[in-house]
Design a protein around this motif. Structure first.
Motif, PDB file in Angstrom:
ATOM      1  N   UNK A 129       0.821  -1.210   0.000  1.00 42.44           N
ATOM      2  CA  UNK A 129       0.000   0.000   0.000  1.00 42.44           C
ATOM      3  C   UNK A 129       0.845   1.246   0.000  1.00 42.44           C
ATOM      4  N   UNK A 130       0.290   2.283  -0.580  1.00 42.57           N
ATOM      5  CA  UNK A 130       1.019   3.535  -0.748  1.00 42.57           C
ATOM      6  C   UNK A 130       0.743   4.525   0.386  1.00 42.57           C
ATOM      7  N   UNK A 131       1.706   5.391   0.639  1.00 45.74           N
ATOM      8  CA  UNK A 131       1.508   6.484   1.598  1.00 45.74           C
ATOM      9  C   UNK A 131       0.748   7.609   0.895  1.00 45.74           C
ATOM     10  N   UNK A 132       0.230   8.540   1.705  1.00 47.21           N
ATOM     11  CA  UNK A 132      -0.564   9.623   1.120  1.00 47.21           C
ATOM     12  C   UNK A 132       0.232  10.411   0.079  1.00 47.21           C
ATOM     13  N   UNK A 169      -3.993   0.908   1.678  1.00 42.47           N
ATOM     14  CA  UNK A 169      -3.407   2.237   1.541  1.00 42.47           C
ATOM     15  C   UNK A 169      -3.062   2.775   2.926  1.00 42.47           C
ATOM     16  N   UNK A 170      -1.824   3.222   3.098  1.00 44.65           N
ATOM     17  CA  UNK A 170      -1.351   3.588   4.440  1.00 44.65           C
ATOM     18  C   UNK A 170      -2.204   4.713   5.027  1.00 44.65           C
ATOM     19  N   UNK A 171      -2.633   5.642   4.188  1.00 42.71           N
ATOM     20  CA  UNK A 171      -3.407   6.793   4.659  1.00 42.71           C
ATOM     21  C   UNK A 171      -4.806   6.388   5.125  1.00 42.71           C
ATOM     22  N   UNK A 172      -5.205   5.156   4.869  1.00 45.15           N
ATOM     23  CA  UNK A 172      -6.551   4.719   5.257  1.00 45.15           C
ATOM     24  C   UNK A 172      -6.528   3.833   6.496  1.00 45.15           C
ATOM     25  N   UNK A 173      -5.333   3.495   6.988  1.00 45.81           N
ATOM     26  CA  UNK A 173      -5.262   2.551   8.110  1.00 45.81           C
ATOM     27  C   UNK A 173      -5.397   3.285   9.432  1.00 45.81           C
ATOM     28  N   UNK A 174      -6.455   2.955  10.154  1.00 43.18           N
ATOM     29  CA  UNK A 174      -6.679   3.526  11.479  1.00 43.18           C
ATOM     30  C   UNK A 174      -7.026   5.006  11.458  1.00 43.18           C
ATOM     31  N   UNK A 175      -7.386   5.531  10.303  1.00 39.74           N
ATOM     32  CA  UNK A 175      -7.625   6.972  10.184  1.00 39.74           C
ATOM     33  C   UNK A 175      -9.098   7.307  10.021  1.00 39.74           C
ATOM     34  N   UNK A 176      -9.931   6.288   9.774  1.00 39.98           N
ATOM     35  CA  UNK A 176     -11.340   6.555   9.493  1.00 39.98           C
ATOM     36  C   UNK A 176     -11.571   6.914   8.030  1.00 39.98           C
ATOM     37  N   UNK A 177     -10.487   7.085   7.255  1.00 39.32           N
ATOM     38  CA  UNK A 177     -10.642   7.346   5.809  1.00 39.32           C
ATOM     39  C   UNK A 177     -10.531   6.017   5.070  1.00 39.32           C
ATOM     40  N   UNK A 212      -8.187  -0.945   5.494  1.00 38.08           N
ATOM     41  CA  UNK A 212      -8.066   0.498   5.728  1.00 38.08           C
ATOM     42  C   UNK A 212      -9.398   1.044   6.183  1.00 38.08           C
ATOM     43  N   UNK A 213      -9.593   1.092   7.525  1.00 37.20           N
ATOM     44  CA  UNK A 213     -10.810   1.656   8.114  1.00 37.20           C
ATOM     45  C   UNK A 213     -12.093   1.004   7.600  1.00 37.20           C
ATOM     46  N   UNK A 214     -12.033  -0.294   7.380  1.00 46.45           N
ATOM     47  CA  UNK A 214     -13.256  -1.026   7.022  1.00 46.45           C
ATOM     48  C   UNK A 214     -14.128  -1.145   8.270  1.00 46.45           C
ATOM     49  N   UNK A 215     -15.433  -0.968   8.099  1.00 50.64           N
ATOM     50  CA  UNK A 215     -16.366  -1.143   9.215  1.00 50.64           C
ATOM     51  C   UNK A 215     -17.678  -1.702   8.681  1.00 50.64           C
ATOM     52  N   UNK A 216     -18.649  -1.869   9.585  1.00 50.80           N
ATOM     53  CA  UNK A 216     -19.900  -2.504   9.160  1.00 50.80           C
ATOM     54  C   UNK A 216     -20.656  -1.656   8.140  1.00 50.80           C
ATOM     55  N   UNK A 217     -20.403  -0.335   8.096  1.00 52.33           N
ATOM     56  CA  UNK A 217     -21.146   0.527   7.173  1.00 52.33           C
ATOM     57  C   UNK A 217     -20.563   0.539   5.764  1.00 52.33           C
ATOM     58  N   UNK A 218     -19.235   0.350   5.660  1.00 57.56           N
ATOM     59  CA  UNK A 218     -18.649   0.462   4.309  1.00 57.56           C
ATOM     60  C   UNK A 218     -18.257  -0.890   3.704  1.00 57.56           C
TER      61      UNK A 218
END
Ligand code: PEP
Length: 250
Positions: A129-132, A169-177, A212-218
């Motif tokens: 995965x890529x950084x931002x 994607x690094x920018x999506x891990x633990x960020x809510x994005x 990367x910030x996967x949850x029940x909604x997405x």
């Protein structure tokens, strides 16, 4: 029908007692579904608890979050592939972005860990995965392809065909994005093409997870994206109810 994969990365959370309580809730409420497999990556100290909790369930599997590339030796603080395998692990995460970017793990080290995983009978999930700043510079596919080629370098196609890949994607891990399903799909399609280039038709069967910030909604929308075969989930896998909702999705 290809099975979907749902992988929980508990990172540095869930003490053995918490893991035991989680697994009791989970196994009581989740009945086997033929179209999916669920993987747990607890911390090394909770691995035994998880292995015991799933011993009668072929649809549930456990792994470790990291291994050293050597099988044994004076490496204080490290866990080897053979030790993890003997403790009941069947899988290992390799090259998670926190290993790469917090602990400075290089592409060459991920390659050695992939070799060690196969040698020990563990299935590696190679995380790429890529950084931002790399995404913003238009380098996403270059970075992901480089990490993929480096991580799998020198492995015979028959072995590679049993591996798992996770695009995170690094920018999506633990960020809510999260990446949009479309953006994730573009990268997953490129990874699929690269896997086919490496191992021919077999490359079509290697599961490619999105993380990367996967949850029940997405989760439903992400699982519907091109070439997304499952998800690797950190934060949202720590709560049994939310994890149950995720693994029942799609
Ligand atoms: C991860 O740890 O691999 C991950 C994707 O974390 P999160 O779901 O919390 O972003």
């Amino acid at each position: 029908m290809a099975q979907k994969l749902f992988a929980a990365n508990w990172k540095m959370h869930q003490a053995p007692a918490d893991a035991a309580a989680f697994m009791r809730t989970f196994t009581d409420q989740y009945a086997r579904q033929q179209d999916r497999r669920v993987l747990f990556f607890p911390s090394a100290v909770a691995l035994h608890v998880v292995v015991q909790a799933i011993r009668e369930r072929a649809d549930l599997e456990a792994g470790v979050q990291n291994i050293h590339w050597e099988d044994k030796g004076a490496f204080t603080g490290e866990t080897s592939g053979p030790l993890a395998r003997a403790a009941g692990a069947r899988h290992v995460l390799v090259g998670h972005s926190e290993r790469r970017h917090v602990f400075g793990e290089t592409d060459a080290e991920t390659a050695k860990k992939v070799v060690a995983a196969f040698r020990s009978g563990l299935t590696p999930t190679l995380c790429v995965g890529e950084k931002l700043e790399e995404r913003e510079a238009g380098e996403t596919l270059t970075v992901v392809t480089r990490q993929l080629r480096a991580g799998f370098q020198g492995i015979e196609p028959e072995k590679l065909a049993t591996a798992i890949v996770a695009y995170e994607p690094v920018w999506a891990i633990g960020t809510g994005k999260t990446a949009t399903p479309q953006d994730a799909g573009v990268v997953h399609v490129a990874i699929r093409a690269e896997l086919r280039a490496m191992m021919g038709e077999r490359g079509g069967a290697v599961p490619i997870l999105y993380g990367g910030s996967v949850n029940r909604s997405n989760v439903d929308a992400l699982l519907a994206a091109d070439e997304v075969d499952g998800v690797l989930v950190g934060g949202a896998s720590l709560d049994a109810e939310q994890w149950l909702a995720i693994v029942r999705s799609a």
